[in-house]
Design a protein around this motif. Structure first.
Motif, mmCIF file in Angstrom:
data_model
loop_
_atom_site.group_PDB
_atom_site.id
_atom_site.type_symbol
_atom_site.label_atom_id
_atom_site.label_comp_id
_atom_site.label_asym_id
_atom_site.label_seq_id
_atom_site.Cartn_x
_atom_site.Cartn_y
_atom_site.Cartn_z
ATOM 1 N N SER A 33 -12.285 -12.678 13.357
ATOM 2 C CA SER A 33 -12.944 -12.011 12.135
ATOM 3 C C SER A 33 -14.342 -12.393 12.145
ATOM 4 O O SER A 33 -15.216 -11.852 11.921
ATOM 5 C CB SER A 33 -12.156 -12.286 10.840
ATOM 6 O OG SER A 33 -10.869 -11.680 11.110
ATOM 7 N N ASP B 186 -11.220 -4.640 11.964
ATOM 8 C CA ASP B 186 -10.403 -6.049 11.873
ATOM 9 C C ASP B 186 -8.972 -5.738 11.263
ATOM 10 O O ASP B 186 -8.900 -5.650 10.162
ATOM 11 C CB ASP B 186 -11.008 -6.899 10.877
ATOM 12 C CG ASP B 186 -10.971 -8.269 10.831
ATOM 13 O OD1 ASP B 186 -10.067 -8.657 11.639
ATOM 14 O OD2 ASP B 186 -11.515 -9.226 10.282
ATOM 15 N N GLU B 187 -8.342 -5.835 12.219
ATOM 16 C CA GLU B 187 -6.721 -5.761 11.957
ATOM 17 C C GLU B 187 -6.585 -4.568 11.221
ATOM 18 O O GLU B 187 -5.791 -4.801 10.018
ATOM 19 C CB GLU B 187 -6.221 -6.877 11.361
ATOM 20 C CG GLU B 187 -6.347 -8.209 12.367
ATOM 21 C CD GLU B 187 -5.386 -9.224 12.193
ATOM 22 O OE1 GLU B 187 -4.368 -8.862 12.086
ATOM 23 O OE2 GLU B 187 -5.732 -10.322 12.505
HETATM 24 MG MG MG Z 1 -9.061 -12.190 10.920
#
Ligand code: MG
Ligand code: ADP
Length: 249
Positions: free
Chosen positions: A50, A170-171
């Motif tokens: 991240s 991000d995910e």
């Molecule tokens: Mg992360």
């Protein structure tokens, strides 16, 4: 300083290091992301994924090295910040739509305020992108009235309405119920087919195999392996990558 380059990578990391206080979270990151390519970034929790992608759009600052995004040196200047935010769209794990605005209004906001579009044009653009992620019929609803998968697709549409050259994820499917993962991945696959440059933090390895040009594996703030998906999944070289794949596949 801001410079423009005709050619070159969409994103270039050159010896980037970052610390949170005394803790070094990124260690000498070197990574070149060609225009139109798709990178899947994976690795254990806490490895710095991240942080790495948040440095691209200046949500985080870095202390050493250089990041160049579409010819713009990512510095702390406002000039760089404004340019970067126009070039780079981001979709987070949590859907981050404005709750007091409808889906359509969420999508129109940045085109009006950042791109200085008329409301009419912003509306047309929003509808075009809501069609792409197949939720035009939800346009007048508020985020809380949508399923998680619909909200995430709305978040993708909203990011696209700024007309970014690069999309960061991000995910994006980690917070979704399993039955909604596919509809979000399908929207991302369609985006890849359109030629968008994409950097995706995800553990959806089916997606990685299908869409990624390169899988980049991080551990302890370092890139320890980067390879085309076939090679990465079938014969990972790094022992930590090997054991990571053993856990998630
Ligand atoms: Mg992360
Ligand atoms: P990942 O996304 O791979 O799980 P992160 O980039 O979120 O990893 O975090 C990497 C490391 O940095 C973790 O050890 C995390 O605890 C730490 N970290 C993340 N954000 C901060 C912060 N704002 N302040 C201090 N440490 C942080």
């Amino acid at each position: 300083m801001t410079t423009t380059r005709e050619h070159g990578a969409a994103v270039e990391f050159d010896g980037v290091s970052k610390w949170y206080g005394n803790f070094q979270v990124l260690r000498d990151i070197n990574l070149s992301i060609p225009q139109g390519s798709r990178i899947v970034l994976c690795g254990p929790s806490g490895s710095g994924k991240s942080t790495l992608i948040r440095c691209i759009n200046q949500l985080e600052r870095y202390q050493q090295g250089k990041i160049i995004v579409d010819g713009i040196h990512v510095t702390e200047s406002h000039r760089s910040l404004d340019s970067i935010r126009r070039e780079v769209g981001m979709v987070f794990q949590q859907f981050a739509l404005f709750p007091h605005l409808t889906v359509l209004e969420n999508c129109m906001l940045a085109p009006i305020h950042v791109r200085k579009m008329s409301a009419k044009d912003a509306r047309a653009l929003a509808i075009e992108h809501l069609e792409k992620v197949r939720i035009t019929n939800q346009a007048e609803k508020y985020p809380s009235q949508l399923s998680g998968g619909q909200q995430q697709r709305a978040a993708i549409a909203r990011a696209l309405c700024v007309r970014p050259k690069i999309m960061l994820f991000d995910e994006p499917t980690s917070a979704l119920d399993p039955e909604m993962v596919k509809e979000v991945l399908d929207a991302m696959v369609a985006l890849a087919a359109d030629g968008m440059t994409m950097v995706c933090v995800t553990h959806e390895m089916g997606f990685a195999r299908r869409v990624a040009d390169r899988v980049v594996f991080m551990d302890g703030g370092q890139i320890v392996e980067a390879a085309p998906p076939g090679e990465f999944f079938d014969s990972p070289k790094n022992p930590r990558a090997k054991s990571f794949l053993g856990q998630i596949l």
